[in-house]
Write an enzyme that holds these catalytic residues in place. Sequence first.
Site, PDB file in Angstrom:
ATOM      1  N   GLY A 144       0.831  -1.211   0.000  1.00 29.55           N
ATOM      2  CA  GLY A 144       0.000   0.000   0.000  1.00 29.55           C
ATOM      3  C   GLY A 144       0.853   1.244   0.000  1.00 29.55           C
ATOM      4  O   GLY A 144       1.935   1.277  -0.589  1.00 29.55           O
ATOM      5  N   LYS A 170       3.682   2.848  10.106  1.00 28.99           N
ATOM      6  CA  LYS A 170       4.633   3.911  10.475  1.00 28.99           C
ATOM      7  C   LYS A 170       3.918   5.094  11.125  1.00 28.99           C
ATOM      8  O   LYS A 170       4.257   5.531  12.196  1.00 28.99           O
ATOM      9  CB  LYS A 170       5.400   4.377   9.235  1.00 28.99           C
ATOM     10  N   THR A 229      -2.666  -2.063   7.701  1.00 27.14           N
ATOM     11  CA  THR A 229      -3.831  -2.324   6.846  1.00 27.14           C
ATOM     12  C   THR A 229      -3.395  -3.070   5.593  1.00 27.14           C
ATOM     13  O   THR A 229      -2.482  -2.634   4.890  1.00 27.14           O
ATOM     14  CB  THR A 229      -4.511  -1.006   6.402  1.00 27.14           C
ATOM     15  N   ASN A 281      -3.776  -4.012   1.907  1.00 27.48           N
ATOM     16  CA  ASN A 281      -4.406  -3.340   0.759  1.00 27.48           C
ATOM     17  C   ASN A 281      -4.724  -4.323  -0.364  1.00 27.48           C
ATOM     18  O   ASN A 281      -3.920  -5.212  -0.658  1.00 27.48           O
ATOM     19  CB  ASN A 281      -3.464  -2.256   0.224  1.00 27.48           C
ATOM     20  N   GLU A 334      -8.653  -1.077   2.256  1.00 25.68           N
ATOM     21  CA  GLU A 334      -7.636  -1.604   3.158  1.00 25.68           C
ATOM     22  C   GLU A 334      -8.250  -2.114   4.451  1.00 25.68           C
ATOM     23  O   GLU A 334      -9.154  -1.502   5.010  1.00 25.68           O
ATOM     24  CB  GLU A 334      -6.540  -0.587   3.426  1.00 25.68           C
ATOM     25  N   HIS A 352      -6.164  -8.897  15.083  1.00 22.43           N
ATOM     26  CA  HIS A 352      -5.418 -10.101  15.454  1.00 22.43           C
ATOM     27  C   HIS A 352      -3.934  -9.761  15.409  1.00 22.43           C
ATOM     28  O   HIS A 352      -3.524  -8.944  14.586  1.00 22.43           O
ATOM     29  CB  HIS A 352      -5.717 -11.216  14.438  1.00 22.43           C
ATOM     30  N   ARG A 403     -19.495   3.736   9.402  1.00 18.47           N
ATOM     31  CA  ARG A 403     -19.598   5.194   9.212  1.00 18.47           C
ATOM     32  C   ARG A 403     -19.015   5.566   7.861  1.00 18.47           C
ATOM     33  O   ARG A 403     -18.425   4.732   7.174  1.00 18.47           O
ATOM     34  CB  ARG A 403     -18.836   5.935  10.327  1.00 18.47           C
ATOM     35  N   PHE A 420      -9.957  14.657   9.290  1.00 19.87           N
ATOM     36  CA  PHE A 420      -9.666  14.951  10.688  1.00 19.87           C
ATOM     37  C   PHE A 420      -8.664  16.093  10.774  1.00 19.87           C
ATOM     38  O   PHE A 420      -7.875  16.300   9.855  1.00 19.87           O
ATOM     39  CB  PHE A 420      -9.105  13.709  11.385  1.00 19.87           C
TER      40      PHE A 420
HETATM   41  P1  ADP Z   1       1.232  -1.119   3.336  1.00 21.22           P
HETATM   42  O1  ADP Z   1       1.280   0.341   3.167  1.00 21.22           O
HETATM   43  O2  ADP Z   1       2.161  -1.860   2.429  1.00 21.22           O
HETATM   44  O3  ADP Z   1      -0.174  -1.650   3.243  1.00 21.22           O
HETATM   45  P2  ADP Z   1       1.052  -1.414   6.242  1.00 21.22           P
HETATM   46  O4  ADP Z   1       1.955  -0.750   7.226  1.00 21.22           O
HETATM   47  O5  ADP Z   1      -0.360  -0.946   6.140  1.00 21.22           O
HETATM   48  O6  ADP Z   1       1.766  -1.393   4.833  1.00 21.22           O
HETATM   49  O7  ADP Z   1       1.064  -2.961   6.648  1.00 21.22           O
HETATM   50  C1  ADP Z   1       0.236  -3.844   5.978  1.00 21.22           C
HETATM   51  C2  ADP Z   1       0.759  -5.276   5.953  1.00 21.22           C
HETATM   52  O8  ADP Z   1       1.038  -5.733   7.280  1.00 21.22           O
HETATM   53  C3  ADP Z   1      -0.261  -6.246   5.408  1.00 21.22           C
HETATM   54  O9  ADP Z   1      -0.179  -6.317   4.003  1.00 21.22           O
HETATM   55  C4  ADP Z   1       0.099  -7.557   6.084  1.00 21.22           C
HETATM   56  O10 ADP Z   1       1.064  -8.246   5.297  1.00 21.22           O
HETATM   57  C5  ADP Z   1       0.758  -7.124   7.398  1.00 21.22           C
HETATM   58  N1  ADP Z   1      -0.081  -7.256   8.612  1.00 21.22           N
HETATM   59  C6  ADP Z   1       0.374  -7.782   9.791  1.00 21.22           C
HETATM   60  N2  ADP Z   1      -0.585  -7.766  10.720  1.00 21.22           N
HETATM   61  C7  ADP Z   1      -1.693  -7.198  10.148  1.00 21.22           C
HETATM   62  C8  ADP Z   1      -3.014  -6.939  10.640  1.00 21.22           C
HETATM   63  N3  ADP Z   1      -3.394  -7.240  11.891  1.00 21.22           N
HETATM   64  N4  ADP Z   1      -3.910  -6.380   9.774  1.00 21.22           N
HETATM   65  C9  ADP Z   1      -3.531  -6.069   8.508  1.00 21.22           C
HETATM   66  N5  ADP Z   1      -2.299  -6.308   7.998  1.00 21.22           N
HETATM   67  C10 ADP Z   1      -1.360  -6.871   8.795  1.00 21.22           C
HETATM   68  N1  RBF Z   2      -8.698   7.724   6.404  1.00 24.68           N
HETATM   69  C1  RBF Z   2      -9.321   8.927   6.358  1.00 24.68           C
HETATM   70  O1  RBF Z   2      -8.812   9.835   5.714  1.00 24.68           O
HETATM   71  N2  RBF Z   2     -10.510   9.139   6.999  1.00 24.68           N
HETATM   72  C2  RBF Z   2     -11.112   8.167   7.743  1.00 24.68           C
HETATM   73  O2  RBF Z   2     -12.191   8.406   8.290  1.00 24.68           O
HETATM   74  C3  RBF Z   2     -10.474   6.895   7.836  1.00 24.68           C
HETATM   75  N3  RBF Z   2     -11.012   5.894   8.572  1.00 24.68           N
HETATM   76  C4  RBF Z   2     -10.376   4.678   8.651  1.00 24.68           C
HETATM   77  C5  RBF Z   2     -10.930   3.653   9.415  1.00 24.68           C
HETATM   78  C6  RBF Z   2     -10.308   2.411   9.510  1.00 24.68           C
HETATM   79  C7  RBF Z   2     -10.928   1.327  10.337  1.00 24.68           C
HETATM   80  C8  RBF Z   2      -9.076   2.185   8.819  1.00 24.68           C
HETATM   81  C9  RBF Z   2      -8.395   0.866   8.907  1.00 24.68           C
HETATM   82  C10 RBF Z   2      -8.534   3.204   8.054  1.00 24.68           C
HETATM   83  C11 RBF Z   2      -9.156   4.460   7.953  1.00 24.68           C
HETATM   84  N4  RBF Z   2      -8.628   5.492   7.192  1.00 24.68           N
HETATM   85  C12 RBF Z   2      -9.254   6.696   7.131  1.00 24.68           C
HETATM   86  C13 RBF Z   2      -7.529   5.211   6.276  1.00 24.68           C
HETATM   87  C14 RBF Z   2      -6.189   5.570   6.754  1.00 24.68           C
HETATM   88  O3  RBF Z   2      -5.960   6.893   6.374  1.00 24.68           O
HETATM   89  C15 RBF Z   2      -5.258   4.601   6.039  1.00 24.68           C
HETATM   90  O4  RBF Z   2      -5.384   3.327   6.594  1.00 24.68           O
HETATM   91  C16 RBF Z   2      -3.862   5.066   6.100  1.00 24.68           C
HETATM   92  O5  RBF Z   2      -3.756   6.208   5.351  1.00 24.68           O
HETATM   93  C17 RBF Z   2      -2.904   4.020   5.563  1.00 24.68           C
HETATM   94  O6  RBF Z   2      -3.039   3.845   4.196  1.00 24.68           O
HETATM   95 MG    MG Z   3      -1.823  -0.622   4.273  1.00 27.11          MG
END
Ligand code: ADP
Ligand code: RBF
Ligand code: MG
Length: 213
Positions: A66, A72, A78, A80, A145, A150, A170, A175
Amino acid sequence: MAKNLTKQFCQLYNSKTLENLRKLPESRVRSTSNPAQPVDITTSTDESEKLQNILPIQVNGTVIHGFGRGSKELGIRTANYSEQIVNGMPGDFQTGIYYCWAQVVYAKEGEDQQNSADVRRTQILPAVMSVGWNPYYNNEKKSMETHVIHKFEEDWYDYQLRLMICGRIRGETNFTSLQALIDAIWQDVEDAKMLLESDWSLACKSEGDFFLE
Ligand code: ADP
Ligand code: RBF
Ligand code: MG
């Protein structure tokens, strides 16, 4: 039983049980919950009615890299989905935050499974999914995403994430601070845990043979 575990799809799912529960809004609230604290999942607009008619949706898709912000900046990882999945969702599917059941299947796209019983997979786990444009980050790219509720010991990029999308929590919001976004996400996690205890969600979890035992 051989099963194609790596085929990419998003599809509607229905059954008699779900059809009946759909007519009962109270089935979407946690069975043991206090009715004095309803969760706003059943607003009566046309849009949300349309949405409720197409849920649950079953998705199977490969997890891609993603934006690299998840862990970070937010401390919330999340997984993707690829553009193919994001662009393939039904027309009535709205952007927003959803509660889902999730299962990670450790098989790569296009990989043949001779015997699906041998393919490693997790249990069915609770999850929250964000679908949309991430207004807080002024995204130009739509994403889908999922944070699985877990603790994983390893990453699962390139593997399959099976999702049963049960309901919407929602809409996406902008924000004024990163902390406010993080707080909202943790509130979504709490709401999802509660909503996944509802009769509706439990029926979604056990209907059909979407998840691997
Ligand atoms: P990216 O920007 O590449 O999506 P993230 O920091 O969002 O990076 O991390 C996402 C990755 O972390 C997932 O693709 C998965 O491989 C791993 N991961 C580990 N634990 C979780 C979790 N509880 N929920 C979602 N992804 C997880
Ligand atoms: N991003 C937003 O800009 N507004 C939101 O209301 C918002 N809600 C989220 C709710 C959940 C449960 C998750 C997992 C993500 C949400 N995000 C939202 C996305 C968030 O900005 C994104 O996960 C990060 O930018 C990483 O790609
Ligand atoms: Mg992600």
